[in-house]
Design an enzyme around this catalytic site. Structure first.
Site, PDB file in Angstrom:
ATOM      1  N   HIS A 144     -48.707  10.246  10.327  1.00 26.51           N
ATOM      2  CA  HIS A 144     -49.628  11.165  10.566  1.00 26.51           C
ATOM      3  C   HIS A 144     -50.705  10.523  11.572  1.00 26.51           C
ATOM      4  O   HIS A 144     -50.521  10.618  12.893  1.00 26.51           O
ATOM      5  CB  HIS A 144     -50.338  11.644   9.401  1.00 26.51           C
ATOM      6  CG  HIS A 144     -51.434  12.856   9.426  1.00 26.51           C
ATOM      7  ND1 HIS A 144     -51.436  13.627  10.585  1.00 26.51           N
ATOM      8  CD2 HIS A 144     -52.085  13.664   8.669  1.00 26.51           C
ATOM      9  CE1 HIS A 144     -52.354  14.220  10.557  1.00 26.51           C
ATOM     10  NE2 HIS A 144     -52.635  14.500   9.109  1.00 26.51           N
ATOM     11  N   HIS A 149     -43.036  16.265  18.316  1.00 28.77           N
ATOM     12  CA  HIS A 149     -43.859  16.902  17.441  1.00 28.77           C
ATOM     13  C   HIS A 149     -43.308  17.703  16.753  1.00 28.77           C
ATOM     14  O   HIS A 149     -42.651  18.685  17.068  1.00 28.77           O
ATOM     15  CB  HIS A 149     -45.022  17.379  18.204  1.00 28.77           C
ATOM     16  CG  HIS A 149     -46.476  17.537  17.467  1.00 28.77           C
ATOM     17  ND1 HIS A 149     -46.647  18.614  16.812  1.00 28.77           N
ATOM     18  CD2 HIS A 149     -47.411  16.783  17.381  1.00 28.77           C
ATOM     19  CE1 HIS A 149     -47.672  18.606  16.224  1.00 28.77           C
ATOM     20  NE2 HIS A 149     -48.347  17.448  16.654  1.00 28.77           N
ATOM     21  N   ASP A 177     -50.417  10.734  20.613  1.00 31.85           N
ATOM     22  CA  ASP A 177     -50.565   9.589  20.198  1.00 31.85           C
ATOM     23  C   ASP A 177     -49.998   8.415  21.612  1.00 31.85           C
ATOM     24  O   ASP A 177     -50.095   7.239  21.314  1.00 31.85           O
ATOM     25  CB  ASP A 177     -49.572   9.088  19.028  1.00 31.85           C
ATOM     26  CG  ASP A 177     -50.519   9.444  17.946  1.00 31.85           C
ATOM     27  OD1 ASP A 177     -51.732   9.501  17.707  1.00 31.85           O
ATOM     28  OD2 ASP A 177     -50.039  10.268  16.982  1.00 31.85           O
TER      29      ASP A 177
HETATM   30  N1  ACO Z   1     -37.391   9.646  19.573  1.00 32.50           N
HETATM   31  C1  ACO Z   1     -36.325   9.961  19.621  1.00 32.50           C
HETATM   32  N2  ACO Z   1     -35.600  11.240  19.133  1.00 32.50           N
HETATM   33  C2  ACO Z   1     -36.263  11.803  18.378  1.00 32.50           C
HETATM   34  C3  ACO Z   1     -37.690  11.762  18.392  1.00 32.50           C
HETATM   35  C4  ACO Z   1     -38.406  10.721  18.944  1.00 32.50           C
HETATM   36  N3  ACO Z   1     -39.745  10.251  18.873  1.00 32.50           N
HETATM   37  N4  ACO Z   1     -38.344  12.705  17.629  1.00 32.50           N
HETATM   38  C5  ACO Z   1     -37.595  13.574  17.357  1.00 32.50           C
HETATM   39  N5  ACO Z   1     -36.240  12.967  17.734  1.00 32.50           N
HETATM   40  C6  ACO Z   1     -34.813  13.856  17.605  1.00 32.50           C
HETATM   41  C7  ACO Z   1     -34.406  13.560  16.193  1.00 32.50           C
HETATM   42  O1  ACO Z   1     -33.615  12.392  15.969  1.00 32.50           O
HETATM   43  C8  ACO Z   1     -33.432  14.991  16.078  1.00 32.50           C
HETATM   44  O2  ACO Z   1     -32.196  14.761  16.775  1.00 32.50           O
HETATM   45  P1  ACO Z   1     -31.043  15.262  16.148  1.00 32.50           P
HETATM   46  O3  ACO Z   1     -31.140  16.897  16.199  1.00 32.50           O
HETATM   47  O4  ACO Z   1     -29.857  14.782  16.964  1.00 32.50           O
HETATM   48  O5  ACO Z   1     -30.894  14.995  14.644  1.00 32.50           O
HETATM   49  C9  ACO Z   1     -34.473  15.722  16.884  1.00 32.50           C
HETATM   50  O6  ACO Z   1     -35.140  15.113  17.825  1.00 32.50           O
HETATM   51  C10 ACO Z   1     -35.340  16.768  15.927  1.00 32.50           C
HETATM   52  O7  ACO Z   1     -36.297  15.989  15.273  1.00 32.50           O
HETATM   53  P2  ACO Z   1     -36.818  16.071  14.038  1.00 32.50           P
HETATM   54  O8  ACO Z   1     -36.876  14.728  13.155  1.00 32.50           O
HETATM   55  O9  ACO Z   1     -36.184  17.373  13.351  1.00 32.50           O
HETATM   56  O10 ACO Z   1     -38.308  16.773  14.324  1.00 32.50           O
HETATM   57  P3  ACO Z   1     -39.528  16.710  13.304  1.00 32.50           P
HETATM   58  O11 ACO Z   1     -40.078  17.867  13.578  1.00 32.50           O
HETATM   59  O12 ACO Z   1     -39.058  16.557  11.727  1.00 32.50           O
HETATM   60  O13 ACO Z   1     -40.536  15.394  13.487  1.00 32.50           O
HETATM   61  C11 ACO Z   1     -42.106  13.896  14.450  1.00 32.50           C
HETATM   62  C12 ACO Z   1     -41.644  15.349  14.147  1.00 32.50           C
HETATM   63  C13 ACO Z   1     -42.226  13.434  13.057  1.00 32.50           C
HETATM   64  C14 ACO Z   1     -43.116  13.731  15.288  1.00 32.50           C
HETATM   65  C15 ACO Z   1     -40.988  13.034  15.194  1.00 32.50           C
HETATM   66  O14 ACO Z   1     -40.581  13.588  16.516  1.00 32.50           O
HETATM   67  C16 ACO Z   1     -41.242  11.630  15.302  1.00 32.50           C
HETATM   68  O15 ACO Z   1     -40.944  10.877  14.279  1.00 32.50           O
HETATM   69  N6  ACO Z   1     -41.883  11.158  16.455  1.00 32.50           N
HETATM   70  C17 ACO Z   1     -42.157   9.759  16.850  1.00 32.50           C
HETATM   71  C18 ACO Z   1     -43.652   9.547  15.756  1.00 32.50           C
HETATM   72  C19 ACO Z   1     -44.709  10.164  16.377  1.00 32.50           C
HETATM   73  O16 ACO Z   1     -45.000   9.901  17.683  1.00 32.50           O
HETATM   74  N7  ACO Z   1     -45.677  10.811  15.687  1.00 32.50           N
HETATM   75  C20 ACO Z   1     -46.976  11.328  15.906  1.00 32.50           C
HETATM   76  C21 ACO Z   1     -46.655  12.804  15.819  1.00 32.50           C
HETATM   77  S1  ACO Z   1     -48.576  13.552  16.561  1.00 32.50           S
HETATM   78  C22 ACO Z   1     -49.442  13.306  15.125  1.00 32.50           C
HETATM   79  O17 ACO Z   1     -49.162  13.207  13.953  1.00 32.50           O
HETATM   80  C23 ACO Z   1     -51.158  13.134  15.575  1.00 32.50           C
END
Ligand code: ACO
Length: 422
Positions: free
Chosen positions: A262, A301, A357
């Site tokens: 988060h 996101h 972020d």
């Molecule tokens: N880098 C590479 N691949 C990614 C990323 C990423 N940052 N984020 C998602 N993906 C991919 C996943 O592996 C998945 O691929 P697949 O379909 O081949 O399995 C697809 O994109 C969908 O991703 P989910 O995990 O289902 O997306 P979810 O909505 O659950 O996750 C999250 C969102 C947690 C923000 C994720 O994108 C992530 O971990 N990002 C990096 C961490 C980050 O920057 N967090 C800050 C969020 S903003 C905040 O909280 C203020």
């Protein structure tokens, strides 16, 4: 005619038709089909748990509005305290209202001496500033017995004012303690953001807050003030639903924010950029992410499937900060990384764009904050959002104590066995 949805219980043939308003239907209709029927929705992916008139977010279109006002306009034209007033009261203040609000906040920034001398001094020398912040917010409530009078509007407004005014003081105090530096008292002649930077960084009499940096701090506070039903705000609402006082509820929300999924992602972005190290390493790093080795931090996101509008604003602000502080050497790597990713089919097809972020850590670092303070910097402005949601929840006649149901998957009834027989 209103949109409706018809649910059919195939076990009994019973049907129920419910209205769909704003893309939401009332799931209590399920109980008409069968009083024991529950929806299984881990992590609330398909659940709207409340009605709210505070923040509008359209993740597909990349739109964020506070009380109807686009975040881009507020970022350009407003101040953090004006935005706080807007969120709390629903309308922008008149000039007199803003003056009075700013005066009141400024004159509630001091904290009881016991908080510093007895409470904060009790932490271990290497305590994490966010852990100190979480505990200090909860402890602050014990200094105000009227905090529990939550249905008295005057009292609740007083607690709201106190919390918004005092969280920068608590945050700066946690930082100064962790650095072994003497505490700097609030300065009533300074604005909200100037005062915070002054309490953080003043050493000796020569320190003057740079107005460009104070404006950047204020902008970052505006962008983080609210983001509707995220993990921390949901925690705030769940704790508040038991009619807990606002300090305890805000400490719960801050605890949720503390987690790396988060509030901690901007710190992870800096680690990632350092690990990449040089521009030449960017393509190989992107390839390794595509191969499944970790994530591109600061990308993607749960709600935004487009550019996070806050990321666009922060990227622009970064250049203004770097004019004063000198360029953060990691910026070029971040720019190349963004460009490589947004042109790559892997990221395009998954709708992965920079989130808030991706650039905020670079600015925080340029402003002089250590990475351990990043989540605390998020918590200061988000306190406004939490308190706005707290008040909205208390006045919502449809709300009750939060109490979800479960799908039990444990053992069925069995008899106790004596220890010798196990
Ligand atoms: N880098 C590479 N691949 C990614 C990323 C990423 N940052 N984020 C998602 N993906 C991919 C996943 O592996 C998945 O691929 P697949 O379909 O081949 O399995 C697809 O994109 C969908 O991703 P989910 O995990 O289902 O997306 P979810 O909505 O659950 O996750 C999250 C969102 C947690 C923000 C994720 O994108 C992530 O971990 N990002 C990096 C961490 C980050 O920057 N967090 C800050 C969020 S903003 C905040 O909280 C203020």
């Amino acid at each position: 005619m209103a949109d409706t949805i018809t649910l059919i219980d195939d076990r009994t043939g019973k049907t129920v038709t419910v209205a769909i308003n704003d893309g939401v239907f009332n799931s209590s209709a399920l109980r008409e089909l069968d009083p024991d029927l529950r929806m299984y929705d881990p992590a609330f992916l398909s659940t709207a748990a409340c009605s709210s008139s505070i923040t509008y977010l359209d993740g597909e279109a990349g739109i964020l509005r506070y009380r109807g006002y686009p975040i881009e306009q507020l970022a350009e034209k407003s101040t953090f305290l004006e935005v706080a007033y807007l969120l709390l009261n629903g309308e922008l203040p008149t000039a007199d209202e803003l003056d009075e609000w700013a005066f009141d906040v400024t004159h509630h920034t001091f904290i009881h001496e016991n908080m510093r001398k007895r409470f904060v001094d009790g932490f271990h020398y290497d305590a994490h500033p966010m852990g100190m912040f979480v505990s200090s917010v909860a402890a602050l409530g014990t200094f105000y017995p009227d905090a529990k009078d939550i249905f008295n509007k005057q009292s609740l407004d007083r607690q709201t004012l106190r919390l918004i005014a005092k969280v920068p003081t608590l945050a700066a105090m946690a930082y100064r303690f962790s650095m072994g530096l003497p505490f700097v008292y609030p300065d009533n002649s300074l604005s909200y953001s100037e005062n915070f930077l002054n309490m953080m960084f003043k050493v000796g009499d020569d320190y003057k807050v740079d107005p460009v940096l104070a404006r950047a701090m204020d902008l970052l506070f505006i962008l983080h003030a609210d983001h509707e039903q995220n993990c921390g705000t949901t925690a705030m609402r769940v704790v508040a639903s038991s009619q807990s006082d606002p300090y305890s509820a805000a400490a719960g929300a801050a605890s949720a924010l503390y987690g790396p999924l988060h509030g901690g992602a901007n710190e992870a972005v800096l680690h990632m950029l350092r690990e990449i190290g040089t521009l030449e390493n960017v393509p190989a790093f992107v390839q390794s992410v595509k191969d499944g080795n970790g994530k591109l931090m600061g990308f993607g996101h749960r709600v935004y499937k487009n550019y996070d509008p806050r990321a666009t604003i922060i990227k622009k602000a970064a250049y203004e900060v770097f004019e004063v502080t000198g360029k953060n050497p990691l910026l070029d790597i971040a720019l190349k990384l963004e460009q490589t990713a947004v042109e790559d089919e892997y990221f395009i097809s998954r709708k992965l764009y920079p989130n808030v972020d991706f650039y905020s850590g670079l600015i925080y670092e340029a402003l002089g904050f250590p990475a351990e303070m990043f989540t605390v910097l998020f918590a200061i402005p988000r306190t406004v959002g939490w308190l706005t949601h707290y008040a909205e929840l208390l006045s919502d006649k449809e709300q009750k104590i939060s109490r979800p149901r479960q799908r039990y998957t444990g053992a069925s009834e069995r008899n106790y066995t004596k220890i010798e027989a196990r």
